[in-house]
Write an enzyme that holds these catalytic residues in place. Sequence first.
Site, PDB file in Angstrom:
ATOM      1  N   ASP A  36      12.194  20.755   6.339  1.00 15.58           N
ATOM      2  CA  ASP A  36      11.057  21.367   5.642  1.00 15.58           C
ATOM      3  C   ASP A  36      11.177  21.202   4.135  1.00 15.58           C
ATOM      4  OD1 ASP A  36       9.839  22.242   7.916  1.00 15.58           O
ATOM      5  OD2 ASP A  36      10.470  24.322   7.747  1.00 15.58           O
ATOM      6  N   LYS A  58       6.601  21.583   5.214  1.00 13.89           N
ATOM      7  CA  LYS A  58       5.787  22.784   5.325  1.00 13.89           C
ATOM      8  C   LYS A  58       6.076  23.736   4.169  1.00 13.89           C
ATOM      9  CE  LYS A  58       5.165  24.762   9.317  1.00 13.89           C
ATOM     10  NZ  LYS A  58       3.707  24.677   9.345  1.00 13.89           N
ATOM     11  N   MET A 172       7.161  34.928   0.991  1.00 14.26           N
ATOM     12  CA  MET A 172       5.939  34.105   0.862  1.00 14.26           C
ATOM     13  C   MET A 172       4.771  34.931   0.331  1.00 14.26           C
ATOM     14  SD  MET A 172       6.331  32.154   4.537  1.00 14.26           S
ATOM     15  CE  MET A 172       6.327  33.732   5.418  1.00 14.26           C
TER      16      MET A 172
END
Length: 514
Positions: A36, A58, A172
């Site tokens: 990732d 991602k 996030m």
Amino acid sequence: MKQGKVWLTGAGPGSSGLLTRRGEEVIEKADLIVYDALVGEEILSMLPEKTEKISVGKRAGRHSASQEAINELLVKEAKQGKWVVRLKGGDPFVFGRGGEEVLCLQEAGIPFEMIPGVTSAIAVPTYAGIPVTHREDTSSVHIITGHPQKDGADRTDYEALVRLNGTLVFLMGISNLEKILRHLQEAGMAESMPAAMIEQGTTARQRKIVATVGSLAERAKEAEIQAPGILVVGKVCARSEKMEWREKQRLFGKRILVTRERKKAKDLMAMLQEEGAEVWNLPTIETIPLEIEKETFETLEGKDASCRGREKWFVFTSPVGVECFQRLCRNYKKDMRDFQSDQSRLKIAAIGSGTQVRLMEMGWVADLVPEEYNGKELGRALGKESAEDAKIFLIRAKQGSEDLTEALYKAKRNWAEFPVYETALKKRESDMERICQLLEQDKVDLYTFISSSTVRGMAEMVGVSCLKGKEAVCIGAATAATAREYGMKVLVAENATIESLVKAVLEWAKSGGN
């Protein structure tokens, strides 16, 4: 065909020091690594070069591959008999969608193993001096996703979170920072509650903003905090100033490129990391041991008439030379007794302490090590210490430095080249696009070179334009001269040792390097 298998592996939050030992083990034996965007560059630089790698990139707002496509890829590659490491930032099972990938593998009948990683929810606050729990502040910590659901709805029960009175860690959550903080206040949290935003935690670009629930959004906006980052809310954030440690390391904030082969660069990388640097490994040359016939190797025994009765010197100019010589000794079942005789008295010279240590590991003690570790001083010292008719064998690289031979010539000594290895430019085909992009974007603060060949290898690999104006620390005047030819700003280590190189790096940082 061997049976395929997938290891879902956590890479940790960025620092290679936080990659687990089990993670390292499976990375080393993988046929394919699917990684990732949140896997740290320091870790990516240590992945085996010959292993196939696929970036699925991602990251919030920039998905280069859908989750469904990733699932299909893992199944397809494993069915071909490959050992696949699915490398994910942090822990794959803390909002990393690792569970979805496991279920997909299970349904397809693919063997798998789940390897946890150090989660950023704990490690990043720690690197920012924030303990997520403290007996005087809170007895619980809660990890919450900062992403809304697919339909855009935020179903987080903020009132329940506020009642818990624990440390809240939002992963996030940068894009929704203002909303999260507003919801917490609307749920009853005091706007004076300490809060912190940490960007790129555990890496060289780590930044933190410590404020309050009421002021953090504005402060983060002013500082232009970008993803990846985490939000920490709770009384523990107020302890950051007293407990910060990362920022006090002498090489904190520095990204340093090491151009030696990883096996030989381990000590240098460890010393730089110990001082707080983020270290990227990009070998630019490779060492190739030379195959030497037994009859040729036995000329070192000095049994011929030209050596009889004369003093004989074995001169080693690098630890690699010692290792390649030792390899030949093993191959032909030779030891010290074969080279020492009444007809030719053997003495040994080493260019520096590193070479001297390698010789001692072999059971050989150097009779001569110059005060300054370079070819010119070694040649001068040999001129003083050796007999006029001594037979001197230079056991070194095929492309040896002329500084040594020029000094021997001036001292009127006889020598013979005995190359035991050669260096070749590293042909790096995998991930070159990513590496060149990083260098072009000035993501590296300092380059380190231990030989002219490593400089030339770097120029060949990434292009001369990438090096112009960049800063470098070099071992040896010849290495420094080569770096200057490519327009680099150079600092030279005082001695030809790894310790001296690190000392020069620290001086560079202290003087405001980069």
